[in-house]
Design a protein around this motif. Structure first.
Motif, PDB file in Angstrom:
ATOM      1  N   TRP A 141       0.828  -1.207   0.000  1.00  0.00           N
ATOM      2  CA  TRP A 141       0.000   0.000   0.000  1.00  0.00           C
ATOM      3  C   TRP A 141       0.857   1.250   0.000  1.00  0.00           C
ATOM      4  O   TRP A 141       0.542   2.230  -0.692  1.00  0.00           O
ATOM      5  CB  TRP A 141      -0.918  -0.001   1.215  1.00  0.00           C
ATOM      6  CG  TRP A 141      -1.811   1.214   1.246  1.00  0.00           C
ATOM      7  CD1 TRP A 141      -3.023   1.348   0.655  1.00  0.00           C
ATOM      8  CD2 TRP A 141      -1.524   2.459   1.883  1.00  0.00           C
ATOM      9  NE1 TRP A 141      -3.528   2.610   0.875  1.00  0.00           N
ATOM     10  CE2 TRP A 141      -2.621   3.309   1.634  1.00  0.00           C
ATOM     11  CE3 TRP A 141      -0.446   2.934   2.637  1.00  0.00           C
ATOM     12  CZ2 TRP A 141      -2.666   4.621   2.110  1.00  0.00           C
ATOM     13  CZ3 TRP A 141      -0.490   4.237   3.117  1.00  0.00           C
ATOM     14  CH2 TRP A 141      -1.599   5.071   2.853  1.00  0.00           C
ATOM     15  N   ARG A 186       2.120   1.951  -3.491  1.00  0.00           N
ATOM     16  CA  ARG A 186       1.082   2.523  -4.356  1.00  0.00           C
ATOM     17  C   ARG A 186       0.779   3.966  -3.978  1.00  0.00           C
ATOM     18  O   ARG A 186       0.535   4.807  -4.851  1.00  0.00           O
ATOM     19  CB  ARG A 186      -0.182   1.678  -4.271  1.00  0.00           C
ATOM     20  CG  ARG A 186      -0.055   0.315  -4.911  1.00  0.00           C
ATOM     21  CD  ARG A 186      -1.410  -0.367  -5.003  1.00  0.00           C
ATOM     22  NE  ARG A 186      -1.314  -1.690  -5.617  1.00  0.00           N
ATOM     23  CZ  ARG A 186      -2.356  -2.456  -5.890  1.00  0.00           C
ATOM     24  NH1 ARG A 186      -3.588  -2.033  -5.592  1.00  0.00           N
ATOM     25  NH2 ARG A 186      -2.187  -3.640  -6.449  1.00  0.00           N
ATOM     26  N   GLU A 238       3.585   6.098  -5.309  1.00  0.00           N
ATOM     27  CA  GLU A 238       3.520   6.237  -6.762  1.00  0.00           C
ATOM     28  C   GLU A 238       2.366   7.138  -7.197  1.00  0.00           C
ATOM     29  O   GLU A 238       2.494   7.881  -8.164  1.00  0.00           O
ATOM     30  CB  GLU A 238       3.358   4.851  -7.399  1.00  0.00           C
ATOM     31  CG  GLU A 238       4.586   3.966  -7.264  1.00  0.00           C
ATOM     32  CD  GLU A 238       4.335   2.579  -7.813  1.00  0.00           C
ATOM     33  OE1 GLU A 238       5.308   1.804  -7.945  1.00  0.00           O
ATOM     34  OE2 GLU A 238       3.177   2.257  -8.129  1.00  0.00           O
ATOM     35  N   GLU A 284       4.016   2.891 -11.967  1.00  0.00           N
ATOM     36  CA  GLU A 284       2.940   1.953 -11.685  1.00  0.00           C
ATOM     37  C   GLU A 284       3.538   0.576 -11.467  1.00  0.00           C
ATOM     38  O   GLU A 284       4.175   0.026 -12.362  1.00  0.00           O
ATOM     39  CB  GLU A 284       1.922   1.895 -12.838  1.00  0.00           C
ATOM     40  CG  GLU A 284       1.144   3.179 -13.058  1.00  0.00           C
ATOM     41  CD  GLU A 284       0.148   3.044 -14.188  1.00  0.00           C
ATOM     42  OE1 GLU A 284      -0.051   1.893 -14.649  1.00  0.00           O
ATOM     43  OE2 GLU A 284      -0.413   4.061 -14.612  1.00  0.00           O
ATOM     44  N   ASP A 285       3.335   0.053 -10.253  1.00  0.00           N
ATOM     45  CA  ASP A 285       3.822  -1.283  -9.898  1.00  0.00           C
ATOM     46  C   ASP A 285       5.314  -1.425 -10.162  1.00  0.00           C
ATOM     47  O   ASP A 285       5.795  -2.448 -10.669  1.00  0.00           O
ATOM     48  CB  ASP A 285       3.058  -2.362 -10.666  1.00  0.00           C
ATOM     49  CG  ASP A 285       1.583  -2.360 -10.319  1.00  0.00           C
ATOM     50  OD1 ASP A 285       1.247  -1.967  -9.187  1.00  0.00           O
ATOM     51  OD2 ASP A 285       0.765  -2.740 -11.195  1.00  0.00           O
TER      52      ASP A 285
END
Length: 583
Positions: free
Chosen positions: A200, A203, A206, A288-289
């Motif tokens: 979390w 994310r 990001e 992203e990721d």
């Protein structure tokens, strides 16, 4: 006749808005992945954290200033950020803060309008006794006293919520979460989301990291902060603090060249033309990721229209080759090709979609449906796509009915990405040299089932209500009425002449009133005739004898049989099957 904000004709139907061409600015955004080296990852991570901190500080100040923000405040904010970064980075950050505040204000105004509309609906129904209906406004009361009491409590809650929203609007106070409110609330439900705390946090970091640079026309390659040459070399202008830290790899002006190269898999030719002409190109770098992506946004140069070309000429050109009417539903799209005269050709096309799941999967479904529609238009020779101007109000009081069925209906309607579908279709159709016509969605399903469902059905294939609605939508985009006319097809705003023969009992002349944009109701087709698409049952065939066929023949059919020289256009006959032979 006007009822609130809805304009109605003398017959009580809502006045339809005229069809219009959907305009597209031509702006496009292309995306590619950057394969970074270890040093590039460190530099971009520190740059994103540095700019994100400046953006958070500036956004908090913009929200604090509220509606009293002035041009002097904007200049002061930009000077403070310029001292820490550069004038171009400061301009991008302040512009982003202003856009976020304006978006939050629009959402606040929309929320307040929804609350006031819900209060109006509940108050109007509470003013009518239980089980009654107002004679003039046609507003119905609630079905029972228990429901009425629940709605009174609901009204008190809505009024309190509207008072709080109105006070926040007057004070200019908005709520903005950098990174997204949904992701913030996910922090409290990690097990349900299938995430741990480390995932979390990654994310969240990001989502809050934003390396964005606005383009500038006339500058080298269209951008000074993030500069990309036509061969894919990327150079980033670092703030003074980071430029001093990475002075070994930067030039004298603080520009850091990335080891990664940029290559776009699609729209590369348009991007190269934009960069080669030194027109504005905006870039955004995000994560992203654990992967890094670069997005380029620009608007290609558009040729000017020749003199004498107006909206009417553009609409006529869009309708010249026929259209495709599209009926958008929750699980599929019904499309039917119509020629230039409004006649459906061939059989309709069904495009299945599934909008459940993540937003990326939903966007993929939208792109797939738009590609199928454009391919269908190209293969059939159509020059325009006709869609409805859908804007569902998913409120409890104004959408659907009460109970579990009403909740399921509102959930289904809320899951339809009608705005994203329209925007994506307009953009893709513009690049495919197709026009998109937007029409009023009122009565399309009702009139389609009344005038086209049975007429276009065959013994092998039955036309559905959605497919019949696609015909009405396409004809409405062509400026024609929904009704089928046996004599000729005329535009909606013209009035059809009264036929010379007297109007038969139970039949009504198909006329339209100029300026209303609506059509008169008439009895459904074949009210006194059997369904030509349905085979008579065995019992009907046994009872249908020759001696009583004339007695049971309708009066209109017998009259047309006596005058065989005249061509009957309003009566459709059917052929009786042969009688079964008995042993």
């Amino acid at each position: 006749m006007a009822a609130g904000s809805v304009v109605r004709s003398v017959s009580g139907l809502r006045v339809l808005a005229p069809p219009r061409l959907a305009e597209h600015s031509g702006a496009m955004a292309i995306r590619t992945r950057l394969h970074l080296s270890g040093r590039d990852e460190r530099v971009l991570a520190e740059l994103g954290e540095f700019l994100g901190e400046l953006a958070s500080r500036d956004l908090a100040e913009r929200i604090f200033l509220g509606a009293g923000h002035t041009t002097e405040d904007f200049a002061r904010r930009k000077r403070e950020l310029t001292a820490l970064s550069s004038s171009r980075w400061a301009g991008t950050i302040t512009r982003g803060s202003n856009d976020q505040w304006a978006l939050a204000r629009r959402a606040q105004a929309a929320h307040l309008a929804e609350l006031e509309a819900a209060i109006g609906v509940v108050s109007a129904r509470l003013s009518v006794p239980v089980g009654a209906c107002h004679a003039k406004s046609r507003v119905e009361g609630y079905p029972s006293q228990a429901v009425r009491a629940a709605k009174q409590r609901r009204l008190a809650h809505l009024q309190a919520e509207a008072a709080r929203a109105r006070a926040a609007w007057e004070q200019g106070r908005v709520r903005v979460v950098r990174g997204g409110r949904r992701l913030l609330h996910t922090r409290l439900h990690l097990e349900q989301a299938g995430l741990d705390q480390a995932q979390w946090r990654r994310r969240w970091r990001e989502a809050r990291t934003r390396i964005e640079a606005d383009g500038e026309s006339g500058k080298r390659h269209g951008n000074q902060s993030i500069q990309i040459t036509p061969d894919g070399a990327i150079t980033i202008k670092l703030p003074p603090e980071l430029a001093a830290r990475y002075a070994r790899w930067c030039d004298a002006h603080g520009r850091y060249p990335l080891d990664a190269r940029c290559a776009f898999a699609y729209r590369d030719r348009q991007w190269r033309a934009q960069v080669g002409a030194h027109r504005a190109v905006g870039y955004r770098i995000g994560f992203e990721d654990g992967r890094c992506y670069l997005t380029a946004a620009f608007t290609p140069a558009r040729p000017d229209l020749p003199d004498g070309v107006d909206d009417a000429a553009l609409m006529a050109a869009a309708r010249a080759g026929g259209v495709i009417g599209i009926d958008h539903n929750s699980d599929h799209l019904a499309a039917w090709r119509l020629d230039a005269h409004g006649n459906p050709t061939g059989r309709p096309e069904r495009i299945d979609v599934d909008y459940t799941g993540t937003s990326s999967r939903r966007d993929a479904q939208v792109r797939h449906a738009c590609s199928r529609l454009i391919r269908l238009a190209k293969e059939s020779g159509a020059t325009a796509l006709v869609i409805e101007d859908l804007g569902f109000d998913t409120g409890r009081e104004s959408c659907g009915w009460n109970g579990r069925s009403g909740k399921a209906f509102r959930h289904t309607v809320a899951g339809m990405p009608v705005a994203k579908f329209a925007a994506r279709l307009v953009a893709m159709a513009h690049r495919a040299h197709l026009a998109v016509i937007v029409v009023d969605p009122a009565y399309s399903s009702r009139w389609g089932a009344q005038h086209w469902k049975r007429a276009t059905s065959t013994r092998r294939e039955k036309t559905s209500g959605h497919q019949a609605a696609a015909v009405v939508i396409g004809r409405r985009g062509q400026g024609l009425g929904a009704r089928r006319r046996a004599e000729k097809t005329v535009p909606r705003k013209q009035t059809e002449a009264v036929p010379a023969h007297p109007v038969r009992e139970g039949r009504r002349c198909a006329t339209t009133h100029p300026g209303t944009g609506t059509e008169d109701h008439r009895p459904p087709a074949f009210t006194t005739q059997p369904d030509p698409c349905r085979t008579p049952t065995a019992r009907a065939r046994l009872e249908d004898r020759a001696h009583d066929a004339r007695r049971r023949r309708p009066h209109a059919t017998a009259e047309s049989a006596q005058h065989r020289s005249e061509r009957a256009t309003d009566v459709q006959t059917w052929t009786q099957d042969s009688l079964p032979l008995s042993d």
